[in-house]
Design an enzyme around this catalytic site. Structure first.
Site, PDB file in Angstrom:
ATOM      1  N   LYS A 156     -11.829   0.053   4.956  1.00  0.00           N
ATOM      2  CA  LYS A 156     -12.136  -0.717   3.756  1.00  0.00           C
ATOM      3  C   LYS A 156     -13.256  -1.730   4.057  1.00  0.00           C
ATOM      4  CE  LYS A 156      -8.783   1.872   2.407  1.00  0.00           C
ATOM      5  NZ  LYS A 156      -7.384   1.477   2.395  1.00  0.00           N
ATOM      6  N   ASP A 181      -0.674  -7.067   6.929  1.00  0.00           N
ATOM      7  CA  ASP A 181      -1.775  -6.141   6.677  1.00  0.00           C
ATOM      8  C   ASP A 181      -2.866  -6.955   5.977  1.00  0.00           C
ATOM      9  OD1 ASP A 181      -3.535  -4.314   5.528  1.00  0.00           O
ATOM     10  OD2 ASP A 181      -1.983  -2.827   5.132  1.00  0.00           O
ATOM     11  N   TYR A 239       0.852  -1.195   0.000  1.00  0.00           N
ATOM     12  CA  TYR A 239       0.000   0.000   0.000  1.00  0.00           C
ATOM     13  C   TYR A 239       0.897   1.259   0.000  1.00  0.00           C
ATOM     14  CZ  TYR A 239      -3.248   3.544   1.605  1.00  0.00           C
ATOM     15  OH  TYR A 239      -3.985   4.686   1.724  1.00  0.00           O
TER      16      TYR A 239
END
Ligand SMILES: *Cc1c(COP(=O)(O)O)cnc(C)c1O
Length: 390
Positions: free
Chosen positions: A207, A182, A110
């Site tokens: 999310k 993650d 990310y």
């Protein structure tokens, strides 16, 4: 009391864990945890303790309910909720590292996490190396005497690369390194890294966990009590906690997590199949397709493939832009994991800050498109893609 402790299934825990009705004297028996807005909690006498809460930054009943629910879903002993995914990551890194330490991170990470490593923690003399951990053996070569931490995303963003969490955990532990995963992309519904050997799970609950694109949040889940106490100390000392209202919204979102994830996956798989046979599409990246290079590994360590997929179209970046702008149902937006379908062009949007050579080297070409598939009717989504590709 019970839903958290007993070995209930995922959907049952999503609804009940952390939110058992309170029947103590004077309590109302709410089936939904109230939004406790108080920032401070009173005590009866100077020398008597409070009922457990003193100040909301340290502990808040609504946030605590969420932390309990999140821990139950990841099969973790402890959970902590923060004001964003990056706030969770920052507090975690401040708890685990000191100047001079070294991190090994997955290369397809990310963007905000990369920025945190390269531009913030780097200034405190904490270096990060980026390695393609789809080959677990490469981890061995990257370990330095000062390495403390391995940081992984699987599947990754936006290339949906899958890494062997069990194998990487074994190598990390042989060298006394902690493994952080993650787990934002699959949510605990499809993957539970702690049961695969990871030490710590982080989430951007912005999310899938929140699921409605209306609340920012992050969390840290783990089993080690000493580490938990260290992180909790910093959660309070640094102060990036999730607000009571945002904790409530996240609790509310989680109740349908199992339902949503099933639908996200069903839609994503149908769209992946549609794109795969379309002449204008060069390749489709989705771990649920047998053509995915780590399809077998994905089947082994996950119970599903989630709702994010990427694909490359033939042509130039202009063709990609035209296609995106012709879509009617897909919102052209960053982020993922909400009930609405989103689409984006990593080269121009989420990964625009990554140098073109680096991007191309890891496979993020100019015509690579990422979709976060929502829970709408599949036929409508496919019809929209069809008309925009035509
Ligand atoms: C969005 C995201 C983050 C950062 O979370 P925020 O809530 O935006 O701070 C971290 N990791 C992944 C995989 C993400 O998608």
């Amino acid at each position: 009391m019970t839903a958290t402790k007993k070995n209930y299934g995922f959907a049952t825990k999503s609804v009940h864990a952390g939110e058992e009705p309170d029947f103590r004297d004077g309590a109302t028996g709410d089936v939904v945890v109230p939004i406790h807005l108080a920032t401070t909690f009173a005590r009866k006498k100077v020398n008597e303790p409070t009922a457990g809460y003193e100040y909301t930054r340290s502990l808040n009943p609504t946030r605590k309910a969420l932390e309990t629910k999140l821990a139950a879903l990841e099969n973790a002993a402890y959970g902590l909720a923060f004001s964003s995914g990056l706030a969770a990551e920052t507090t975690l890194l401040l708890s685990l590292l000191k100047s001079g330490d070294h991190i090994i991170a997955f290369d397809d990470l990310y963007g905000g996490t990369k920025r945190l490593f390269n531009h913030i923690f780097n200034e405190y003399d904490i270096a990060a190396s980026f390695v393609d951990l789809t080959d677990a053996a490469l981890l061995n070569d990257a370990i330095q005497p000062n390495t403390k931490l391995v940081w992984l995303e699987s599947p990754s963003n936006p290339l949906l690369k899958v890494s062997d969490i069990q194998a990487i955990a074994a190598i990390a532990h042989a060298h006394n390194l902690l493994l952080v995963v993650d787990n934002t992309f699959l949510s605990p519904y499809f993957q539970q890294p702690l049961t695969l050997g990871a030490d710590i799970v982080v989430h951007s609950s912005t999310k899938y966990i929140g699921g409605h694109s209306d609340v920012l949040g992050g969390s840290v889940l783990l089993n080690d009590e000493t580490l938990y106490n260290r992180i909790q100390y910093r959660q309070n000392a640094v102060g990036a906690v999730l607000s009571p209202f945002d904790s409530y919204l996240t609790l509310r979102g989680i109740k349908t997590l199992a339902l949503r994830m099933e639908r996200h996956q069903e839609n994503a798989l149908k769209i992946a199949h549609f794109l795969q046979q379309h002449p204008k599409v060069k390749r489709v990246l989705y771990p649920g397709l047998p053509t995915h290079p780590q399809y077998d590994l994905a089947r082994k360590q996950t119970s599903g493939s989630g709702g994010v997929l990427s694909f490359e179209i033939h042509g130039s970046i202009n063709d990609a832009e035209q296609f995106l702008e012709r879509l009617e149902l897909f919102a052209l937006a960053e982020s993922l994991g909400g009930v609405e379908s989103l689409i984006e062009l990593p080269a121009a949007m989420t990964h625009a800050s990554v140098a073109k050579e680096v991007r191309e080297q890891i496979g993020i070409t100019d015509t690579l498109i990422r979709i976060s598939v929502g829970v709408e009717d599949t036929d409508d989504l496919i019809a929209d893609l069809q008309q925009a590709l035509a």
